[in-house]
Motif scaffolding. Sequence first.
Motif, short mmCIF file in Angstrom:
data_model
loop_
_atom_site.label_atom_id
_atom_site.label_comp_id
_atom_site.label_asym_id
_atom_site.label_seq_id
_atom_site.Cartn_x
_atom_site.Cartn_y
_atom_site.Cartn_z
N ASP A 76 -2.16 -4.96 51.89
CA ASP A 76 -2.07 -6.40 52.12
C ASP A 76 -0.71 -6.93 51.67
O ASP A 76 -0.11 -7.79 52.34
N TYR A 77 -0.23 -6.43 50.54
CA TYR A 77 1.08 -6.89 50.07
C TYR A 77 2.18 -6.48 51.04
O TYR A 77 3.04 -7.29 51.39
N LYS A 78 2.13 -5.23 51.50
CA LYS A 78 3.18 -4.76 52.43
C LYS A 78 3.18 -5.59 53.72
O LYS A 78 4.25 -5.86 54.27
N SER A 79 1.99 -5.99 54.17
CA SER A 79 1.89 -6.76 55.40
C SER A 79 2.43 -8.19 55.23
O SER A 79 2.79 -8.84 56.22
N ASN A 80 2.45 -8.67 53.98
CA ASN A 80 2.86 -10.05 53.73
C ASN A 80 4.02 -10.14 52.74
O ASN A 80 4.24 -11.21 52.14
N ALA A 81 4.77 -9.06 52.59
CA ALA A 81 5.82 -9.00 51.57
C ALA A 81 6.88 -10.09 51.75
O ALA A 81 7.42 -10.61 50.77
N SER A 82 7.14 -10.45 52.99
CA SER A 82 8.17 -11.47 53.24
C SER A 82 7.73 -12.86 52.78
O SER A 82 8.57 -13.76 52.62
N LEU A 83 6.43 -13.03 52.57
CA LEU A 83 5.90 -14.33 52.16
C LEU A 83 5.58 -14.39 50.68
O LEU A 83 5.15 -15.44 50.18
N LEU A 84 5.79 -13.28 49.98
CA LEU A 84 5.42 -13.18 48.57
C LEU A 84 6.62 -12.79 47.72
O LEU A 84 7.59 -12.21 48.24
N PRO A 85 6.56 -13.05 46.41
CA PRO A 85 7.65 -12.63 45.53
C PRO A 85 7.74 -11.10 45.47
O PRO A 85 6.73 -10.41 45.64
N PRO A 86 8.93 -10.56 45.22
CA PRO A 86 9.04 -9.11 45.03
C PRO A 86 8.30 -8.68 43.77
O PRO A 86 8.19 -9.46 42.81
N LEU A 87 7.81 -7.45 43.78
CA LEU A 87 7.03 -6.95 42.65
C LEU A 87 7.88 -6.07 41.75
O LEU A 87 8.73 -5.31 42.23
N VAL A 88 7.61 -6.15 40.45
CA VAL A 88 8.23 -5.23 39.50
C VAL A 88 7.39 -3.95 39.49
O VAL A 88 6.24 -3.94 39.97
N PRO A 89 7.93 -2.83 38.99
CA PRO A 89 7.19 -1.55 39.03
C PRO A 89 5.78 -1.62 38.45
O PRO A 89 4.85 -1.03 39.01
N ASP A 90 5.60 -2.33 37.32
CA ASP A 90 4.26 -2.41 36.73
C ASP A 90 3.28 -3.14 37.64
O ASP A 90 2.09 -2.82 37.67
N GLN A 91 3.78 -4.13 38.37
CA GLN A 91 2.91 -4.84 39.32
C GLN A 91 2.52 -3.92 40.48
O GLN A 91 1.38 -3.97 40.95
N ILE A 92 3.44 -3.11 40.93
CA ILE A 92 3.15 -2.17 42.01
C ILE A 92 2.07 -1.19 41.58
O ILE A 92 1.10 -0.93 42.31
N THR A 93 2.21 -0.65 40.37
CA THR A 93 1.19 0.26 39.83
C THR A 93 -0.16 -0.44 39.74
O THR A 93 -1.19 0.12 40.14
N LYS A 94 -0.15 -1.68 39.24
CA LYS A 94 -1.39 -2.45 39.12
C LYS A 94 -2.06 -2.63 40.47
O LYS A 94 -3.28 -2.44 40.61
N LEU A 95 -1.30 -3.03 41.47
CA LEU A 95 -1.86 -3.30 42.78
C LEU A 95 -2.41 -2.02 43.42
O LEU A 95 -3.42 -2.05 44.13
N LYS A 96 -1.78 -0.90 43.14
CA LYS A 96 -2.29 0.37 43.66
C LYS A 96 -3.57 0.77 42.93
O LYS A 96 -4.49 1.34 43.54
N GLN A 97 -3.65 0.49 41.64
CA GLN A 97 -4.90 0.73 40.90
C GLN A 97 -6.03 -0.11 41.50
O GLN A 97 -7.15 0.38 41.71
N LEU A 98 -5.74 -1.37 41.77
CA LEU A 98 -6.73 -2.27 42.35
C LEU A 98 -7.14 -1.80 43.74
O LEU A 98 -8.30 -1.96 44.15
N THR A 99 -6.21 -1.21 44.47
CA THR A 99 -6.51 -0.67 45.79
C THR A 99 -7.53 0.45 45.69
O THR A 99 -8.46 0.54 46.50
#
Length: 225
Positions: A76-99
Motif C-alpha cells: 500500500d505504501y509503495k502504491s501511494n509513496a508519492s502522496l506520503l512522507p518518505p520513510l526512515v529505515p525503522d519505519q520500513i521495517t515496521k511496515l513490513k512487520q505489519l504486512t
Amino acid sequence: MEVEQKQAQVIEHFVKQASSLQGSSLVSLIVQLTSHSSLFVFSEILAVPNVLELQGTGYAVYIDLLRLFAHGTWSDYKSNASLLPPLVPDQITKLKQLTVLSLAEMNRVLSYDQLLEQLDLSNVRELEDFLINDCMYAGIVKGKLDHLRRSFEVQFAAGRDLRPGQLGNLIQTLDDWLDTTNNALLTIEEKIKWADKKCELDAIHKKAVNDRVEEVKKSVNNKLD
C-alpha cells in the motif's frame, strides 16, 4: 502477554505525548512512534484530538501515514509513496512487520514466494532472517520455517487495528459462530437424552428378561419336585 503489556505502556506514553503536542512537534512524534520497536497498533493514537486536528493542515499527510500503519501494508505504501512522507529505515521495517501480520490474518501457511513479493526482499536467506530476527524474536509471530517447502507456518500472530467496517463483520462472524455452537449443543443434548432413554429401556428389558428367567426356573423346579 509480556509483549501486550509492554505495548500497552508504550501506547499510553505516546497518547499522553500526542495530547500535549501540535504541529511539527506532533509530526516528529508520529515519525517516532511509527518507528518504535514495541508498537504495532495505532487506533488509540489516531483518536487523539490533537492528531485529528492535523487534517486539513500542511501536516495532513502524517495522519494518512498513521492510518497506513494502522491498516495498511508495504505494498500500500509503495502504491501511494508519492502522496506520503518518505520513510526512515525503522519505519520500513515496521511496515513490513505489519504486512506479515496482515498476511497471517488471511492464511496460516504463507509461501516464501508470496512473502518475498509482498516484503520486497530479494532472496530466501534475507526473508528467513527477517522472519526470525524481526518477527519471531519481536514476539509478534510464532511459527515454523519450512525451507524445503518454501513456506512459513504461522502458529500465532499478534492482532492489528480493526479496519473501518471490520468490527461489524467480526461481530457477525461471532454471532454466526455462537448460533452454530448453540445448534451443536442442542444436538448433543438430544443425543444424550436419546442415550439415557435407550439405557432406561435396556434396563427395563433386561429386568423383564431376568424376571422371565426366574419364572422359568421356578416352573422347572416345581415340575421336578
